[in-house]
Design a protein around this motif. Structure first.
Motif, mmCIF file in Angstrom:
data_model
loop_
_atom_site.group_PDB
_atom_site.id
_atom_site.type_symbol
_atom_site.label_atom_id
_atom_site.label_comp_id
_atom_site.label_asym_id
_atom_site.label_seq_id
_atom_site.Cartn_x
_atom_site.Cartn_y
_atom_site.Cartn_z
ATOM 1 N N ILE A 82 193.041 -23.305 -37.569
ATOM 2 C CA ILE A 82 192.568 -24.554 -38.185
ATOM 3 C C ILE A 82 191.749 -25.361 -37.178
ATOM 4 O O ILE A 82 190.660 -25.856 -37.499
ATOM 5 C CB ILE A 82 193.758 -25.368 -38.728
ATOM 6 C CG1 ILE A 82 194.388 -24.649 -39.926
ATOM 7 C CG2 ILE A 82 193.329 -26.785 -39.108
ATOM 8 C CD1 ILE A 82 195.721 -25.217 -40.364
ATOM 9 N N ALA A 83 192.264 -25.500 -35.958
ATOM 10 C CA ALA A 83 191.543 -26.247 -34.924
ATOM 11 C C ALA A 83 190.213 -25.574 -34.590
ATOM 12 O O ALA A 83 189.206 -26.253 -34.367
ATOM 13 C CB ALA A 83 192.401 -26.390 -33.670
ATOM 14 N N LEU A 84 190.193 -24.259 -34.564
ATOM 15 C CA LEU A 84 188.969 -23.511 -34.295
ATOM 16 C C LEU A 84 187.913 -23.789 -35.367
ATOM 17 O O LEU A 84 186.748 -24.070 -35.057
ATOM 18 C CB LEU A 84 189.292 -22.012 -34.240
ATOM 19 C CG LEU A 84 188.232 -21.082 -33.699
ATOM 20 C CD1 LEU A 84 188.085 -21.284 -32.202
ATOM 21 C CD2 LEU A 84 188.623 -19.645 -33.990
ATOM 22 N N ILE A 85 188.320 -23.772 -36.618
ATOM 23 C CA ILE A 85 187.392 -24.044 -37.723
ATOM 24 C C ILE A 85 186.890 -25.486 -37.669
ATOM 25 O O ILE A 85 185.693 -25.746 -37.827
ATOM 26 C CB ILE A 85 188.074 -23.740 -39.080
ATOM 27 C CG1 ILE A 85 188.309 -22.228 -39.204
ATOM 28 C CG2 ILE A 85 187.255 -24.274 -40.246
ATOM 29 C CD1 ILE A 85 189.208 -21.834 -40.356
ATOM 30 N N ILE A 86 187.788 -26.430 -37.412
ATOM 31 C CA ILE A 86 187.390 -27.840 -37.325
ATOM 32 C C ILE A 86 186.449 -28.048 -36.140
ATOM 33 O O ILE A 86 185.436 -28.754 -36.253
ATOM 34 C CB ILE A 86 188.624 -28.755 -37.229
ATOM 35 C CG1 ILE A 86 189.381 -28.736 -38.557
ATOM 36 C CG2 ILE A 86 188.230 -30.183 -36.872
ATOM 37 C CD1 ILE A 86 190.714 -29.447 -38.515
ATOM 38 N N GLY A 87 186.765 -27.450 -34.999
ATOM 39 C CA GLY A 87 185.903 -27.578 -33.825
ATOM 40 C C GLY A 87 184.503 -27.048 -34.081
ATOM 41 O O GLY A 87 183.511 -27.687 -33.740
ATOM 42 N N LEU A 88 184.411 -25.876 -34.696
ATOM 43 C CA LEU A 88 183.092 -25.324 -35.033
ATOM 44 C C LEU A 88 182.380 -26.203 -36.063
ATOM 45 O O LEU A 88 181.165 -26.389 -36.003
ATOM 46 C CB LEU A 88 183.235 -23.895 -35.554
ATOM 47 C CG LEU A 88 183.626 -22.850 -34.506
ATOM 48 C CD1 LEU A 88 183.931 -21.517 -35.172
ATOM 49 C CD2 LEU A 88 182.544 -22.713 -33.457
ATOM 50 N N GLY A 89 183.154 -26.776 -36.973
ATOM 51 C CA GLY A 89 182.573 -27.686 -37.955
ATOM 52 C C GLY A 89 181.980 -28.917 -37.303
ATOM 53 O O GLY A 89 180.895 -29.369 -37.675
ATOM 54 N N PHE A 90 182.695 -29.481 -36.320
ATOM 55 C CA PHE A 90 182.174 -30.652 -35.605
ATOM 56 C C PHE A 90 180.881 -30.318 -34.862
ATOM 57 O O PHE A 90 179.971 -31.129 -34.805
ATOM 58 C CB PHE A 90 183.192 -31.174 -34.603
ATOM 59 C CG PHE A 90 184.327 -31.959 -35.202
ATOM 60 C CD1 PHE A 90 184.378 -32.253 -36.551
ATOM 61 C CD2 PHE A 90 185.350 -32.413 -34.407
ATOM 62 C CE1 PHE A 90 185.426 -32.975 -37.092
ATOM 63 C CE2 PHE A 90 186.395 -33.139 -34.929
ATOM 64 C CZ PHE A 90 186.440 -33.418 -36.278
ATOM 65 N N ILE A 91 180.835 -29.125 -34.289
ATOM 66 C CA ILE A 91 179.662 -28.735 -33.508
ATOM 67 C C ILE A 91 178.457 -28.461 -34.418
ATOM 68 O O ILE A 91 177.353 -28.914 -34.153
ATOM 69 C CB ILE A 91 179.976 -27.507 -32.627
ATOM 70 C CG1 ILE A 91 180.982 -27.903 -31.529
ATOM 71 C CG2 ILE A 91 178.709 -26.934 -32.007
ATOM 72 C CD1 ILE A 91 181.546 -26.726 -30.749
ATOM 73 N N PHE A 92 178.662 -27.710 -35.497
ATOM 74 C CA PHE A 92 177.542 -27.254 -36.312
ATOM 75 C C PHE A 92 177.297 -28.063 -37.588
ATOM 76 O O PHE A 92 176.286 -27.862 -38.248
ATOM 77 C CB PHE A 92 177.730 -25.776 -36.679
ATOM 78 C CG PHE A 92 177.668 -24.879 -35.476
ATOM 79 C CD1 PHE A 92 176.473 -24.716 -34.795
ATOM 80 C CD2 PHE A 92 178.793 -24.229 -35.011
ATOM 81 C CE1 PHE A 92 176.404 -23.906 -33.678
ATOM 82 C CE2 PHE A 92 178.731 -23.406 -33.903
ATOM 83 C CZ PHE A 92 177.540 -23.253 -33.228
ATOM 84 N N ASN A 93 178.228 -28.946 -37.957
ATOM 85 C CA ASN A 93 178.061 -29.729 -39.177
ATOM 86 C C ASN A 93 178.433 -31.184 -38.901
ATOM 87 O O ASN A 93 179.584 -31.578 -39.064
ATOM 88 C CB ASN A 93 178.939 -29.150 -40.287
ATOM 89 C CG ASN A 93 178.721 -29.835 -41.606
ATOM 90 O OD1 ASN A 93 177.876 -30.707 -41.739
ATOM 91 N ND2 ASN A 93 179.505 -29.439 -42.598
ATOM 92 N N PRO A 94 177.476 -31.993 -38.501
ATOM 93 C CA PRO A 94 177.766 -33.402 -38.198
ATOM 94 C C PRO A 94 178.332 -34.176 -39.392
ATOM 95 O O PRO A 94 178.995 -35.185 -39.212
ATOM 96 C CB PRO A 94 176.413 -33.969 -37.787
ATOM 97 C CG PRO A 94 175.601 -32.796 -37.384
ATOM 98 C CD PRO A 94 176.095 -31.648 -38.212
ATOM 99 N N ALA A 95 178.092 -33.713 -40.617
ATOM 100 C CA ALA A 95 178.628 -34.402 -41.790
ATOM 101 C C ALA A 95 180.158 -34.389 -41.784
ATOM 102 O O ALA A 95 180.793 -35.353 -42.206
ATOM 103 C CB ALA A 95 178.096 -33.764 -43.068
ATOM 104 N N LEU A 96 180.754 -33.298 -41.314
ATOM 105 C CA LEU A 96 182.218 -33.237 -41.213
ATOM 106 C C LEU A 96 182.720 -34.297 -40.246
ATOM 107 O O LEU A 96 183.699 -34.992 -40.518
ATOM 108 C CB LEU A 96 182.660 -31.844 -40.750
ATOM 109 C CG LEU A 96 184.151 -31.664 -40.491
ATOM 110 C CD1 LEU A 96 184.944 -31.846 -41.780
ATOM 111 C CD2 LEU A 96 184.422 -30.299 -39.891
#
Length: 159
Positions: A67-81
């Motif tokens: 879960i943390a891995l997915i959220i971290g990648l989301g923060f890096i590649f998707n600023p909307a998240l």
């Protein structure tokens, strides 16, 4: 003397926030994403290592790591998240300021009660401004004003 030092520190922090309301917000999404990504990797490695001793804890750590891995990648590649999360944090910060104000009104001295009323008002304005304006400069300015006013009231209090 200690009360005056805290009051002056609050005023100083308020002035810093007023001067630089966006300090750290621009790169924050990337930095947060990287940190959460590292936490995810660490949890996954800990989960793998823990499997031999406690399968339940190992699976939990693996799941949390994923879960943390997915959220971290989301923060890096998707600023909307990240923007969505910041919107949620606005509510949390506003609620904390309001609760601190209520606590000061209920349990504090005369100056603490005034600081409590100020905190409740600024907390409500913070939530409203965060919800409808979503402007980090306005939100930073509100926090700066709250710190300055609270520090000034503490510094001038005679009790």
């Amino acid at each position: 003397m200690q009360k005056n030092a805290v009051a002056l520190l609050m005023v100083l922090l308020g002035l810093i926030i007023l001067a630089f309301p966006l300090l750290g917000i621009v790169p924050f999404s990337l930095i947060s994403g990287f940190i959460v990504l590292m936490v995810g990797i660490g949890l996954m490695l800990a989960g793998i290592a823990e499997m031999g001793e406690s399968a339940g804890l190992g699976i939990l750590e693996l799941a949390l790591g994923l879960i943390a891995l997915i959220i971290g990648l989301g923060f890096i590649f998707n600023p909307a998240l990240f923007s969505w999360l910041i919107g949620f944090i606005v509510w949390i910060v506003g609620l904390l300021i309001i609760l601190a104000g209520i606590g000061a009104v209920v349990t504090g001295s005369a100056s603490s009660r005034w600081n409590g009323v100020i905190a409740i008002v600024i907390g409500l304005i913070y939530v409203i401004a965060g919800t409808f304006l979503a402007n980090p400069i306005v939100l930073g300015t509100l926090i700066g004003l709250w710190l300055i006013i609270t520090g000034a009231v503490m510094f001038m209090a005679r009790d």
